[in-house]
Write an enzyme that holds these catalytic residues in place. Structure first.
Site, short mmCIF file in Angstrom:
data_model
loop_
_atom_site.label_atom_id
_atom_site.label_comp_id
_atom_site.label_asym_id
_atom_site.label_seq_id
_atom_site.Cartn_x
_atom_site.Cartn_y
_atom_site.Cartn_z
N CYS A 1 0.97 -1.47 0.20
CA CYS A 1 -0.03 0.12 -0.52
C CYS A 1 0.96 1.11 0.49
O CYS A 1 0.43 2.16 -0.38
CB CYS A 1 -1.02 -0.23 1.02
SG CYS A 1 -0.16 -0.48 2.47
N HIS B 1 -3.01 6.26 5.09
CA HIS B 1 -1.83 6.66 4.73
C HIS B 1 -1.32 7.58 4.24
O HIS B 1 -1.76 8.09 3.56
CB HIS B 1 -0.28 5.06 3.87
CG HIS B 1 -0.52 3.99 4.26
ND1 HIS B 1 -1.09 3.68 6.15
CD2 HIS B 1 0.01 2.90 3.56
CE1 HIS B 1 -0.64 2.66 6.46
NE2 HIS B 1 -0.30 2.15 5.00
C1 2RA Z 1 1.19 -2.38 6.99
N1 2RA Z 1 1.83 -2.06 4.48
O1 2RA Z 1 1.03 -1.03 6.74
C2 2RA Z 1 1.62 -2.48 5.41
C3 2RA Z 1 0.63 -4.02 5.62
N2 2RA Z 1 -0.52 -3.34 4.99
O2 2RA Z 1 0.99 -2.72 8.06
#
Ligand code: 2RA
Length: 331
Positions: free
Chosen positions: A129, A242
């Site tokens: 991601c 994120h």
């Molecule tokens: C996380 N990118 O954010 C890793 C797995 N989804 O934990």
């Protein structure tokens, strides 16, 4: 024409989001098979007015399946993806199990859709991601200026750890508000009102696996093997989106105005960037949304031919489920 779709890990956070994306995007489905562990088998999940019973995943679950979306972790993909491919399905795997396999394309549909034809094993890998969200901001600029290096710090939502990550943050916030005991099982220490500079396990070079994914996956997706990447991945008390702070170094001199203009007509990414109006994107702006948003675009003050910028994106959606469904749409 309509396809027989299977979702492996249908009861998890990403599996649920895959169902939502298939529904919202009116993906043509002739049959839907929902698969999960014995623990979750027997549950029913509503889809387009019908209650679908979740079946237990076995090696024989893929008869007649055209596309199998895997969102149940790397061990399950390593164990069952070959069986799905052998049964004639194309596997789109959200885990990291096959991402660096030379015979498995690693795809962001807005960047390298043509790689879908190279699925020699009948398996296509969905990138991590943080990589997807970062490259959604960087690819349009790469095409214009030629990307040479990435220096990044990520601010990663707890949804990256699945439903249990979300539950842990919730539990800690409530406990802290009501004077109760906090529980830290998913993370090494309290995540509520804290930040943790570790996502996934440490490697011998003192980087975490998550930070090395940004390096290795970006090189493969962009087809730039000499791309340099230094990344610090940090877990933050945010539920679903994120955010990544990036200095991007280019062959040619970039301009802030041109960069903003590039995003204006690029699919899947938009700019929200006007310091004179205090305009910038935050994780809450992209939560449950498809597009990534870019802001804080400015000339880097340390490195020549470089832009500093900030990108946010929904980790469960564009970071995982939506990207996988968009790959299925290419097929
Ligand atoms: C996380 N990118 O954010 C890793 C797995 N989804 O934990």
């Amino acid at each position: 024409e309509a396809k027989h779709i299977a979702i492996v890990g249908a009861t998890g956070a990403v599996g649920e989001e895959m169902l939502a994306c298939l529904d919202q995007r009116n993906f043509p489905i002739s049959e839907l098979t929902l698969l999960a562990s014995a623990r979750s088998a027997g549950k029913t999940i509503p889809f387009q007015g019908k209650d679908i019973i979740v079946k237990e995943l076995t090696h024989d679950s893929f008869e007649g399946v055209d596309i199998a979306l895997f969102a149940a972790g790397g061990d399950t993909s390593l164990e069952y993806a070959p069986s799905a491919a052998k049964a004639g399905a194309i596997v789109i795997d959200n885990s990291s199990a096959y991402r660096m396999d030379d015979e498995v394309p690693l795809i962001v549909p807005e960047i390298n859709p043509e790689a879908a034809k190279e699925a020699k094993k009948g398996i296509i890998a969905n990138p991590n991601c943080t990589t997807i969200i970062s490259l959604m901001a960087l690819f349009p600029l790469h095409k214009k200026y030629g990307l040479k290096a990435i220096i990044a710090s990520s601010y990663q939502a707890v949804s990256g750890s699945g439903a249990q990550g979300i539950a842990e943050l919730k539990q800690q916030c409530e406990a802290l508000a009501n004077g109760g005991e906090i529980v830290s099982e998913v993370y090494p220490t309290q995540i509520a009102f804290n930040v943790i500079p570790q996502v996934d396990v440490f490697q011998p070079d003192n980087y975490t696996k998550e930070e090395l994914k940004m390096l290795n996956e970006s090189r493969k997706i962009l087809g730039v093997p000499e791309l340099k990447v230094t990344c610090t991945c940090v877990r933050v008390p945010v539920y679903r989106s994120h955010a990544v702070s990036i200095t991007a170094v280019f062959e040619n001199k970039p301009s802030v105005e041109d960069a903003r203009a590039v995003y204006a007509n690029y699919p899947g990414v938009d700019s929200k960037d006007d310091p004179s109006q205090n305009l910038f994107p935050t994780p809450l702006d992209t939560t449950l949304k498809d597009d990534c948003l870019v802001g804080r675009i400015r000339e880097d003050k340390v490195i020549d031919n470089a832009l500093a910028l900030w990108v946010v994106g929904d980790q469960v959606r564009k970071g995982a489920a939506l990207n996988a469904v968009q790959i299925a749409e290419i097929l």
